[in-house]
Scaffold this motif. Structure first.
Motif, PDB file in Angstrom:
ATOM      1  N   GLY A 123       0.803  -1.223   0.000  1.00 16.07           N
ATOM      2  CA  GLY A 123       0.000   0.000   0.000  1.00 16.07           C
ATOM      3  C   GLY A 123       0.832   1.267   0.000  1.00 16.07           C
ATOM      4  O   GLY A 123       0.295   2.358  -0.215  1.00 16.07           O
ATOM      5  N   ILE A 124       2.143   1.154   0.214  1.00 13.91           N
ATOM      6  CA  ILE A 124       3.002   2.331   0.267  1.00 13.91           C
ATOM      7  C   ILE A 124       3.278   2.848  -1.151  1.00 13.91           C
ATOM      8  O   ILE A 124       3.758   2.107  -2.004  1.00 13.91           O
ATOM      9  N   GLY A 125       2.952   4.143  -1.375  1.00 12.29           N
ATOM     10  CA  GLY A 125       3.239   4.765  -2.656  1.00 12.29           C
ATOM     11  C   GLY A 125       2.176   4.576  -3.719  1.00 12.29           C
ATOM     12  O   GLY A 125       2.422   4.855  -4.893  1.00 12.29           O
ATOM     13  N   ARG A 126       0.993   4.136  -3.337  1.00 13.36           N
ATOM     14  CA  ARG A 126      -0.051   3.927  -4.340  1.00 13.36           C
ATOM     15  C   ARG A 126      -0.521   5.217  -4.996  1.00 13.36           C
ATOM     16  O   ARG A 126      -1.002   5.207  -6.124  1.00 13.36           O
ATOM     17  N   ALA A 127      -0.351   6.338  -4.310  1.00 18.63           N
ATOM     18  CA  ALA A 127      -0.786   7.619  -4.870  1.00 18.63           C
ATOM     19  C   ALA A 127      -0.021   7.963  -6.139  1.00 18.63           C
ATOM     20  O   ALA A 127      -0.501   8.739  -6.971  1.00 18.63           O
ATOM     21  N   LYS A 128       1.169   7.382  -6.300  1.00 14.54           N
ATOM     22  CA  LYS A 128       1.969   7.645  -7.492  1.00 14.54           C
ATOM     23  C   LYS A 128       1.392   6.957  -8.716  1.00 14.54           C
ATOM     24  O   LYS A 128       1.695   7.326  -9.856  1.00 14.54           O
TER      25      LYS A 128
END
Length: 209
Positions: A123-128
């Protein structure tokens, strides 16, 4: 006078005698020199050393020096070997699938592939990657299934996938799922397409099939 008349003949006779003596000495057999012992060569060694793996003294060959690889680079470490075995996994991938992309493209793809896999698993960095992790109705994609603390990418390579404008990032990783089960040597392939817009080159992740 007798002495004066004989002197030239005596000198000539003496010269002839000396000459004959010198020739005789030259014709005498000379002592044969002692032949020098030739230095041993590699071909002088017993052939047993080649067939048995032992040196001529009968001793077994020395062990492989410390730090030298003792196994083929393609040999994978056993499951659960931990970070110590990651190098062998990387070497195995590189040996099985030779590089075929420009270095700059390969580096870009590896960075993107690692980040995308981490975002998908933890889930880390999904905004990218909004187009990847957003469902068709605008909602959030499936929740992450692996614990961040137990996630580790063991090895990764990027290679062409049917042409210079398509590539696949092949990743091997380890992680602990939400049920607490940990496993390594997991395999994920992520596909990318190269897009050139206004002279700028970008690699865009493709939907997984």
């Amino acid at each position: 006078m007798t002495t004066t008349s004989r002197s030239p003949r005596l000198l000539l006779l003496s010269a002839v005698v000396l000459a004959l003596t010198g020739v005789g000495l030259l014709c005498l057999p000379q002592g044969s020199p002692i032949p020098a012992t030739p230095a041993p060569t590699a071909t002088d060694q017993p052939t047993e050393a080649l067939s048995t793996g032992k040196d001529p003294s009968g001793m077994a060959p020395s062990a492989t020096p410390t730090g030298s690889p003792s196994a083929s680079p393609s040999a994978l470490p056993p499951h659960g070997d931990g970070p110590a075995g990651d190098r062998a996994v990387q070497q195995s991938l590189e040996a099985a699938w030779p590089a075929d992309l420009p270095h700059a493209d390969e580096r870009t793809l590896l960075t993107a592939g690692r980040a995308l896999l981490r975002a998908d698993a933890t889930g880390i960095g999904r905004a990218k990657w909004p187009t990847v992790f957003t469902s068709r109705d605008g909602g959030t994609a499936v929740a992450p299934a692996f614990a961040t603390a137990r996630f580790r990418i063991q090895a990764a390579i990027a290679r062409q996938d049917g042409g210079p404008d398509k590539a696949v990032v092949h990743l091997v990783w380890a992680g602990q799922d939400r049920g607490g089960a940990f496993a390594d040597l997991r395999i994920t392939d992520l596909s990318f397409a190269r897009i050139i817009k206004k002279g700028a080159v970008t690699w865009t992740p493709q939907p997984r099939t």
